[in-house]
Design a protein around this motif. Structure first.
Motif, PDB file in Angstrom:
ATOM      1  N   GLU A   1       0.726  -1.012  -0.066  1.00  0.00           N
ATOM      2  CA  GLU A   1      -0.468  -0.153  -0.168  1.00  0.00           C
ATOM      3  C   GLU A   1       0.973   1.347  -0.177  1.00  0.00           C
ATOM      4  OE1 GLU A   1      -2.900   0.509  -0.144  1.00  0.00           O
ATOM      5  OE2 GLU A   1      -3.759  -2.227   0.556  1.00  0.00           O
TER       6      GLU A   1
ATOM      7  N   ASN B   1      -1.829   9.450   0.952  1.00  0.00           N
ATOM      8  CA  ASN B   1      -2.498   8.756   0.955  1.00  0.00           C
ATOM      9  C   ASN B   1      -2.937   8.913   2.773  1.00  0.00           C
ATOM     10  OD1 ASN B   1      -3.046   7.188  -1.196  1.00  0.00           O
ATOM     11  ND2 ASN B   1      -1.532   7.167  -1.926  1.00  0.00           N
TER      12      ASN B   1
ATOM     13  N   THR C   1      -8.670   7.705   1.674  1.00  0.00           N
ATOM     14  CA  THR C   1      -7.590   7.372   0.149  1.00  0.00           C
ATOM     15  C   THR C   1      -7.820   5.613   0.083  1.00  0.00           C
ATOM     16  OG1 THR C   1      -5.550   7.548   0.355  1.00  0.00           O
ATOM     17  CG2 THR C   1      -7.326   9.235  -0.354  1.00  0.00           C
ATOM     18  N   ARG C   2      -7.080   4.440   1.370  1.00  0.00           N
ATOM     19  CA  ARG C   2      -7.122   3.236   1.240  1.00  0.00           C
ATOM     20  C   ARG C   2      -7.442   2.826   2.644  1.00  0.00           C
ATOM     21  NH1 ARG C   2      -3.546   1.108  -2.762  1.00  0.00           N
ATOM     22  NH2 ARG C   2      -3.324   3.319  -4.462  1.00  0.00           N
TER      23      ARG C   2
ATOM     24  N   ASP D   1      -9.217  -3.586  -5.656  1.00  0.00           N
ATOM     25  CA  ASP D   1      -7.878  -2.990  -6.427  1.00  0.00           C
ATOM     26  C   ASP D   1      -8.871  -1.861  -6.652  1.00  0.00           C
ATOM     27  OD1 ASP D   1      -7.365  -3.465  -9.493  1.00  0.00           O
ATOM     28  OD2 ASP D   1      -5.895  -4.549  -8.790  1.00  0.00           O
ATOM     29  N   GLN D   2      -7.150  -0.876  -6.990  1.00  0.00           N
ATOM     30  CA  GLN D   2      -7.512   0.676  -7.634  1.00  0.00           C
ATOM     31  C   GLN D   2      -7.905   0.730  -8.641  1.00  0.00           C
ATOM     32  OE1 GLN D   2      -7.988   3.162  -5.067  1.00  0.00           O
ATOM     33  NE2 GLN D   2      -7.666   1.649  -3.471  1.00  0.00           N
ATOM     34  N   TYR D   3      -7.892  -0.524  -9.390  1.00  0.00           N
ATOM     35  CA  TYR D   3      -7.767  -0.445 -10.920  1.00  0.00           C
ATOM     36  C   TYR D   3      -9.150  -0.972 -11.704  1.00  0.00           C
ATOM     37  CZ  TYR D   3      -2.973   0.429 -11.199  1.00  0.00           C
ATOM     38  OH  TYR D   3      -1.177   1.855 -11.311  1.00  0.00           O
TER      39      TYR D   3
ATOM     40  N   ARG E   1     -11.612  -1.933  -9.924  1.00  0.00           N
ATOM     41  CA  ARG E   1     -12.491  -1.541  -8.331  1.00  0.00           C
ATOM     42  C   ARG E   1     -12.943  -3.032  -7.943  1.00  0.00           C
ATOM     43  NH1 ARG E   1     -10.967   1.736  -5.461  1.00  0.00           N
ATOM     44  NH2 ARG E   1     -13.092   1.302  -4.985  1.00  0.00           N
TER      45      ARG E   1
END
Length: 462
Positions: free
Chosen positions: A208, A213, A369-370, A414-416, A418
């Motif tokens: 992470e 963040n 944000t995380r 997963d940030q890409y 989702r």
């Protein structure tokens, strides 16, 4: 009007099936057309090239393949092998969800609309229920469905009118305890954009970013939240020792979690009143850094000993935002909102941990944000932590067993894609914390790194 007592013809049923599954019918038609128009050699060459490209992607860049390619292939394979029509029909009938049409005598069953496999161990089945069936009927039969699907955990929720989602979790991909983060050999090896936390269910390192963040860790008592704090501290240990990272700690368990690790921290507090002073000092330092960056003409901090990454860690955040005195909680929420909306560019990060992520407990929840969700006690906590719809997609945090074998297991997004991914944090033992404190103490500037203050009434008495 006469009642119809026979089914649609087979050709109409086949046409309806083809319309619902255009990929299954369009692909053979496209291949046949290619063979006729281009010839079998050209068609075979193109197919071989596509296969070689897929294998190259799988072998050459597993991270992106597992993220984008594997879920599509996995969903297709499971839809047409594990949940193929006859198997699904038999399962529904065995679990008493079939119903005889009194006019035609045909047994009708809820229709499987689509299958999504976010990860190797999680399937989400979208089901169109029969008219007259309810969500409660499926939830009451959760045990039977779980056995029939051979699931370790099963979530059942309504997606929209007439459609429900069955989230099926099979197996525990984390059969072994995960080792804690290694303390780097040198501060130059510390990557603040990818701090080690543990492993994901694919066997890859779970990292992470802390720089730029704010991190929120949610989990019930005994779920392993402390590992979300100690792993990143170990991962950036030498950066703390060399003054590139300065950590302020608010240990609101009365000092039970980090009381023996005070040499690591720039400031330390173990009750809400002292913690409020730590947070306020952290905010003031942020303002000072902002003025410095503005004078230097910089829009973003460059981590150095002059402008280190500042991290504020708060264990049991609820004591500051909801469970303390009203004056402390109001001031703390205001300060945290200011820090989290302004601190990212200036290198000020907040890492907070708590058990209940409701808005009443954590008004500034959306500013993190995380987010990581370990085992919870309520099924809606996963959506509150990770985002709406994450439980449907597989984040069954409330179904994680409450035992030592499953401590540290949870979900991140997963940030890409989702999609929720199962993760397990490294197990940090007392000796690992002692090693960190012994080898990576923070530079001492003051005679004490513990915030001391006198209560207002004491000052008045003086």
């Amino acid at each position: 009007m006469a009642l119809v007592n026979r089914r649609k013809g087979m050709e109409w049923r086949a046409a309806s099936w083809m319309a619902r599954h255009p990929g299954m019918t369009g692909t053979p038609a496209a291949l046949a057309a290619s063979v006729v128009e281009l010839g079998p050699v050209t068609t075979g060459t193109v197919m071989a090239g596509l296969g070689a490209a897929g294998v190259s992607w799988y072998r050459g860049h597993p991270e992106t393949f597992d993220r984008f390619g594997a879920p599509v292939l996995r969903s297709f394979r499971r839809r047409w092998l594990r949940y193929v029509g006859r198997r699904w029909r038999g399962l529904m009938i065995d679990c008493e969800f079939g119903r005889e049409n009194r006019r035609t005598g045909h047994i009708e069953v809820p229709r499987l609309v689509r299958v999504r496999s976010a990860s190797p161990s999680i399937d989400t089945l979208y089901v169109k229920v029969l008219r007259g069936q309810s969500l409660k009927k499926f939830q009451d039969a959760a045990d039977e469905l779980s056995m029939a699907l051979r699931a370790d955990a099963l979530g059942i929720v309504k997606v929209k009118p007439g459609v429900i989602a069955l989230t099926v979790v099979r197996g525990n991909p984390f059969e072994q305890i995960i080792d804690p983060a290694e303390i780097p050999a040198d501060s130059s090896d510390v990557d603040l954009s990818a701090l080690y936390f543990g492993e994901d269910e694919y066997g890859n390192d779970w990292t992470e970013p802390i720089l730029g963040n704010h991190l929120l860790g949610v989990g019930a008592a005994g779920s392993g939240k402390s590992s979300l704090m100690w792993n990143p501290l170990r991962a950036m240990g030498l950066a703390i020792r060399d003054g590139l990272v300065r950590v302020d700690m608010c240990d609101l368990k009365g000092g039970m979690e980090a009381g023996n690790a005070r040499p690591l921290f720039n400031k330390y507090a173990d009750d809400p009143d002292k913690a409020l002073q730590v947070i306020e000092a952290f905010r003031n330092d942020m303002k000072t850094t902002q003025r410095h960056l503005k004078d230097e003409g910089l829009r973003k901090v460059r981590v150095s000993t002059e402008t280190p990454l500042r991290v504020l860690m708060i264990d049991e955040l609820a004591m500051m935002t909801a469970l303390g005195s009203s004056s402390v909680t109001r001031a703390a929420v205001k300060l945290l909102a200011e820090i989290m909306t302004q601190g990212r560019a200036s290198g000020f990060a907040v890492c907070a941990y708590l058990q209940e992520p409701t808005k009443d407990i954590l008004p500034v929840r959306d500013l993190f944000t995380r987010r990581i969700c370990l085992r919870t006690t309520a099924e809606n906590h996963a959506d509150m932590t990770l985002g709406d719809g994450m439980r449907v997609k597989g984040a069954l945090a409330d179904e994680i067993p409450a035992d030592e074998e499953h401590a540290g297991i949870g979900f991140r997004v997963d940030q890409y894609t989702r999609k929720p991914i199962r993760v397990r944090a490294g197990n940090v033992a007392d000796e690992d914390i002692e090693e960190l404190v012994r080898t990576c103490p923070a530079p001492t500037e003051d005679t004490s790194n513990v915030v001391e203050f006198r209560r207002d009434e004491d000052e008045d008495a003086a």
